[in-house]
Write a protein that holds these residues in place. Structure first.
Motif, PDB file in Angstrom:
ATOM      1  N   LEU A 249       0.831  -1.195   0.000  1.00 37.61           N
ATOM      2  CA  LEU A 249       0.000   0.000   0.000  1.00 37.61           C
ATOM      3  C   LEU A 249       0.869   1.250   0.000  1.00 37.61           C
ATOM      4  O   LEU A 249       1.977   1.261   0.533  1.00 37.61           O
ATOM      5  CB  LEU A 249      -0.921   0.012   1.220  1.00 37.61           C
ATOM      6  N   THR A 250       0.356   2.324  -0.588  1.00 33.39           N
ATOM      7  CA  THR A 250       1.020   3.619  -0.578  1.00 33.39           C
ATOM      8  C   THR A 250       0.130   4.604   0.180  1.00 33.39           C
ATOM      9  O   THR A 250      -1.035   4.304   0.471  1.00 33.39           O
ATOM     10  CB  THR A 250       1.255   4.134  -2.011  1.00 33.39           C
ATOM     11  N   PRO A 251       0.627   5.806   0.491  1.00 31.36           N
ATOM     12  CA  PRO A 251      -0.224   6.786   1.178  1.00 31.36           C
ATOM     13  C   PRO A 251      -1.464   7.190   0.372  1.00 31.36           C
ATOM     14  O   PRO A 251      -2.462   7.593   0.951  1.00 31.36           O
ATOM     15  CB  PRO A 251       0.713   7.986   1.376  1.00 31.36           C
ATOM     16  N   ALA A 252      -1.400   7.081  -0.952  1.00 30.42           N
ATOM     17  CA  ALA A 252      -2.544   7.439  -1.788  1.00 30.42           C
ATOM     18  C   ALA A 252      -3.503   6.263  -1.903  1.00 30.42           C
ATOM     19  O   ALA A 252      -3.094   5.113  -1.984  1.00 30.42           O
ATOM     20  CB  ALA A 252      -2.073   7.877  -3.182  1.00 30.42           C
ATOM     21  N   GLU A 253      -4.800   6.573  -1.934  1.00 25.81           N
ATOM     22  CA  GLU A 253      -5.816   5.532  -2.030  1.00 25.81           C
ATOM     23  C   GLU A 253      -5.782   4.804  -3.369  1.00 25.81           C
ATOM     24  O   GLU A 253      -6.221   3.662  -3.474  1.00 25.81           O
ATOM     25  CB  GLU A 253      -7.205   6.152  -1.830  1.00 25.81           C
ATOM     26  N   ASP A 254      -5.275   5.471  -4.396  1.00 33.55           N
ATOM     27  CA  ASP A 254      -5.408   4.930  -5.746  1.00 33.55           C
ATOM     28  C   ASP A 254      -4.093   4.460  -6.345  1.00 33.55           C
ATOM     29  O   ASP A 254      -3.989   4.316  -7.562  1.00 33.55           O
ATOM     30  CB  ASP A 254      -6.050   5.975  -6.662  1.00 33.55           C
ATOM     31  N   GLN A 255      -3.074   4.204  -5.523  1.00 35.36           N
ATOM     32  CA  GLN A 255      -1.795   3.723  -6.038  1.00 35.36           C
ATOM     33  C   GLN A 255      -1.273   2.576  -5.183  1.00 35.36           C
ATOM     34  O   GLN A 255      -1.508   2.540  -3.974  1.00 35.36           O
ATOM     35  CB  GLN A 255      -0.755   4.846  -6.076  1.00 35.36           C
ATOM     36  N   ARG A 256      -0.549   1.653  -5.844  1.00 32.60           N
ATOM     37  CA  ARG A 256       0.049   0.519  -5.151  1.00 32.60           C
ATOM     38  C   ARG A 256       1.449   0.306  -5.693  1.00 32.60           C
ATOM     39  O   ARG A 256       1.729   0.615  -6.849  1.00 32.60           O
ATOM     40  CB  ARG A 256      -0.759  -0.764  -5.400  1.00 32.60           C
ATOM     41  N   VAL A 257       2.313  -0.244  -4.854  1.00 27.69           N
ATOM     42  CA  VAL A 257       3.628  -0.687  -5.301  1.00 27.69           C
ATOM     43  C   VAL A 257       3.568  -2.206  -5.418  1.00 27.69           C
ATOM     44  O   VAL A 257       3.196  -2.893  -4.467  1.00 27.69           O
ATOM     45  CB  VAL A 257       4.738  -0.281  -4.315  1.00 27.69           C
ATOM     46  N   VAL A 258       3.900  -2.727  -6.589  1.00 27.28           N
ATOM     47  CA  VAL A 258       3.898  -4.173  -6.821  1.00 27.28           C
ATOM     48  C   VAL A 258       5.339  -4.618  -7.011  1.00 27.28           C
ATOM     49  O   VAL A 258       6.039  -4.136  -7.903  1.00 27.28           O
ATOM     50  CB  VAL A 258       3.055  -4.559  -8.047  1.00 27.28           C
ATOM     51  N   VAL A 259       5.793  -5.525  -6.145  1.00 28.87           N
ATOM     52  CA  VAL A 259       7.161  -6.045  -6.190  1.00 28.87           C
ATOM     53  C   VAL A 259       7.099  -7.512  -6.568  1.00 28.87           C
ATOM     54  O   VAL A 259       6.339  -8.296  -5.986  1.00 28.87           O
ATOM     55  CB  VAL A 259       7.861  -5.865  -4.826  1.00 28.87           C
ATOM     56  N   PHE A 260       7.898  -7.908  -7.566  1.00 31.17           N
ATOM     57  CA  PHE A 260       7.907  -9.284  -8.066  1.00 31.17           C
ATOM     58  C   PHE A 260       9.119 -10.004  -7.491  1.00 31.17           C
ATOM     59  O   PHE A 260      10.261  -9.745  -7.887  1.00 31.17           O
ATOM     60  CB  PHE A 260       7.943  -9.277  -9.599  1.00 31.17           C
ATOM     61  N   THR A 261       8.873 -10.898  -6.523  1.00 30.32           N
ATOM     62  CA  THR A 261       9.955 -11.557  -5.794  1.00 30.32           C
ATOM     63  C   THR A 261      10.076 -13.020  -6.203  1.00 30.32           C
ATOM     64  O   THR A 261       9.079 -13.674  -6.532  1.00 30.32           O
ATOM     65  CB  THR A 261       9.712 -11.464  -4.277  1.00 30.32           C
ATOM     66  N   PRO A 262      11.288 -13.586  -6.178  1.00 32.88           N
ATOM     67  CA  PRO A 262      11.478 -14.994  -6.538  1.00 32.88           C
ATOM     68  C   PRO A 262      10.909 -15.917  -5.459  1.00 32.88           C
ATOM     69  O   PRO A 262      11.162 -15.717  -4.268  1.00 32.88           O
ATOM     70  CB  PRO A 262      13.000 -15.146  -6.621  1.00 32.88           C
ATOM     71  N   PRO A 263      10.148 -16.934  -5.823  1.00 29.46           N
ATOM     72  CA  PRO A 263       9.701 -17.928  -4.832  1.00 29.46           C
ATOM     73  C   PRO A 263      10.908 -18.664  -4.261  1.00 29.46           C
ATOM     74  O   PRO A 263      11.912 -18.863  -4.966  1.00 29.46           O
ATOM     75  CB  PRO A 263       8.817 -18.870  -5.644  1.00 29.46           C
ATOM     76  N   PRO A 264      10.858 -19.058  -3.001  1.00 33.39           N
ATOM     77  CA  PRO A 264      11.979 -19.775  -2.394  1.00 33.39           C
ATOM     78  C   PRO A 264      12.332 -21.040  -3.175  1.00 33.39           C
ATOM     79  O   PRO A 264      11.462 -21.836  -3.539  1.00 33.39           O
ATOM     80  CB  PRO A 264      11.454 -20.117  -0.989  1.00 33.39           C
ATOM     81  N   GLY A 265      13.610 -21.221  -3.452  1.00 34.49           N
ATOM     82  CA  GLY A 265      14.083 -22.413  -4.127  1.00 34.49           C
ATOM     83  C   GLY A 265      13.859 -22.458  -5.623  1.00 34.49           C
ATOM     84  O   GLY A 265      14.133 -23.475  -6.262  1.00 34.49           O
ATOM     85  N   SER A 266      13.353 -21.366  -6.217  1.00 37.99           N
ATOM     86  CA  SER A 266      13.089 -21.359  -7.656  1.00 37.99           C
ATOM     87  C   SER A 266      14.309 -20.846  -8.411  1.00 37.99           C
ATOM     88  O   SER A 266      15.178 -20.174  -7.842  1.00 37.99           O
ATOM     89  CB  SER A 266      11.882 -20.463  -7.961  1.00 37.99           C
ATOM     90  N   PRO A 267      14.386 -21.124  -9.726  1.00 34.25           N
ATOM     91  CA  PRO A 267      15.492 -20.608 -10.540  1.00 34.25           C
ATOM     92  C   PRO A 267      15.302 -19.164 -10.975  1.00 34.25           C
ATOM     93  O   PRO A 267      16.032 -18.681 -11.840  1.00 34.25           O
ATOM     94  CB  PRO A 267      15.489 -21.557 -11.744  1.00 34.25           C
ATOM     95  N   THR A 268      14.342 -18.473 -10.384  1.00 28.82           N
ATOM     96  CA  THR A 268      14.029 -17.106 -10.812  1.00 28.82           C
ATOM     97  C   THR A 268      15.188 -16.157 -10.566  1.00 28.82           C
ATOM     98  O   THR A 268      15.400 -15.208 -11.333  1.00 28.82           O
ATOM     99  CB  THR A 268      12.769 -16.606 -10.089  1.00 28.82           C
ATOM    100  N   ILE A 269      15.957 -16.382  -9.493  1.00 33.56           N
ATOM    101  CA  ILE A 269      17.081 -15.481  -9.200  1.00 33.56           C
ATOM    102  C   ILE A 269      18.075 -15.480 -10.362  1.00 33.56           C
ATOM    103  O   ILE A 269      18.534 -14.423 -10.807  1.00 33.56           O
ATOM    104  CB  ILE A 269      17.773 -15.892  -7.888  1.00 33.56           C
ATOM    105  N   GLU A 270      18.398 -16.660 -10.877  1.00 34.58           N
ATOM    106  CA  GLU A 270      19.321 -16.742 -12.011  1.00 34.58           C
ATOM    107  C   GLU A 270      18.721 -16.073 -13.244  1.00 34.58           C
ATOM    108  O   GLU A 270      19.425 -15.407 -14.015  1.00 34.58           O
ATOM    109  CB  GLU A 270      19.652 -18.193 -12.320  1.00 34.58           C
ATOM    110  N   ALA A 271      17.414 -16.233 -13.431  1.00 33.98           N
ATOM    111  CA  ALA A 271      16.755 -15.605 -14.577  1.00 33.98           C
ATOM    112  C   ALA A 271      16.805 -14.087 -14.476  1.00 33.98           C
ATOM    113  O   ALA A 271      17.013 -13.387 -15.476  1.00 33.98           O
ATOM    114  CB  ALA A 271      15.304 -16.080 -14.668  1.00 33.98           C
ATOM    115  N   LEU A 272      16.648 -13.567 -13.262  1.00 30.16           N
ATOM    116  CA  LEU A 272      16.714 -12.122 -13.073  1.00 30.16           C
ATOM    117  C   LEU A 272      18.123 -11.590 -13.336  1.00 30.16           C
ATOM    118  O   LEU A 272      18.293 -10.496 -13.887  1.00 30.16           O
ATOM    119  CB  LEU A 272      16.269 -11.758 -11.654  1.00 30.16           C
TER     120      LEU A 272
END
Length: 288
Positions: A249-272
């Protein structure tokens, strides 16, 4: 605490009395007068400013009144010159949901942009409540290419999902129905929070006209606010990448921060790590 109404009568009475005593008569255009013995405003002055009977306001301060309406709380907040935080506290004590805060629209706070720039190893976006991508960091641009754009007129993810077949190519075909329902259910919640304002109702109307699929899903009246979800993205250079999308959530009612995190144990870190080398320009060329 009255659990039936959700009204904390004692706290509400105390907050009203304290707020009244803190307010000086001259702050509301009244003369202090030589015979004023108590600090702040008198009860009858507050009731007059709020447009209610003195007897009803007295019962509020004595914790003897029925639950006040949202309209009455708004009048009290104005009469007592409450700040937004104090107004919201008043609504909560009276058992009502506070009114929506101010909208930021397309303006993104400098602090949020700074946060995006500091997230070098994690894709992140700032998204409006109706689905507009307002800003994203370099890694998010590398991940999504031109599927998610911040260009005006072409930034709404819901609109593009239902009108541009190219967008769906970045997601597994067997998950398209899921994302369609998720987009519509989240938009439905946002439209309701906005009170069907002109911007929200205009978007819904355009989507109805442009997509039979959207119109059919809208009839279901499904509601599901997007907070945390597992998603897969099909990148043309890296292949399938799995993420946990965390919505902050952000201080504004109409905005959000979306963070895309690697699932634990996935190969996503190497892909990033590979995406950081590829960069957004290669991603853009791959999608056109």
């Amino acid at each position: 605490m009255d659990h039936g109404l959700g009204t904390n009568r004692r706290e509400l009475a105390d907050f009203l009395r304290r707020s009244r005593e803190r307010l000086r008569p001259q702050e509301v255009g009244l003369a202090a007068g030589p015979r004023r013995r108590t600090p702040g405003l008198r009860r009858e002055e507050v009731s007059q400013l709020a447009g209610m009977s003195a007897d009803y306001y007295m019962r509020l301060e004595q914790a003897r009144s029925p639950q006040p309406s949202a309209q009455m709380l708004g009048a009290l907040a104005r009469a007592l010159r409450l700040t937004e935080d104090e107004r919201d506290h008043l609504y909560v004590l009276a058992g009502h949901r506070p009114p929506a805060g101010p909208f930021a629209g397309e303006h993104v706070r400098p602090g949020l942009l700074y946060l995006l720039d500091r997230l070098h190893e994690t894709p992140a976006q700032i998204v409006g409540d109706l689905g507009d991508v307002l800003a994203q960091n370099v890694l998010a641009e590398s991940l999504f290419g031109c599927v998610c754009t911040v260009e005006p007129g072409d930034r709404n993810m819901v609109w593009r999902w239902f009108t541009d077949p190219f967008v769906r190519e970045a997601y597994p075909p067997d998950e398209h129905d899921h994302y369609s329902r998720l987009h519509v259910a989240d938009l439905r919640a946002s439209v309701a929070r906005r009170g069907n304002d002109a911007v929200a109702s205009g978007l819904v109307r355009r989507l109805h006209d442009a997509s039979d699929e959207f119109a059919e899903l809208w009839k279901r009246h499904e509601v599901a606010v997007r907070r945390t979800s597992r998603m897969r993205v099909l990148h043309p250079e890296v292949g399938a990448i799995e993420f946990d999308a965390e919505t902050l959530l952000t201080p504004a009612e109409d905005q959000r921060v979306v963070v895309f995190t690697p699932p634990p144990g996935s190969p996503t870190i190497e892909a990033l790590e590979l995406l950081q080398v590829i960069g957004p320009e290669t991603a853009h060329r791959s999608h056109v």
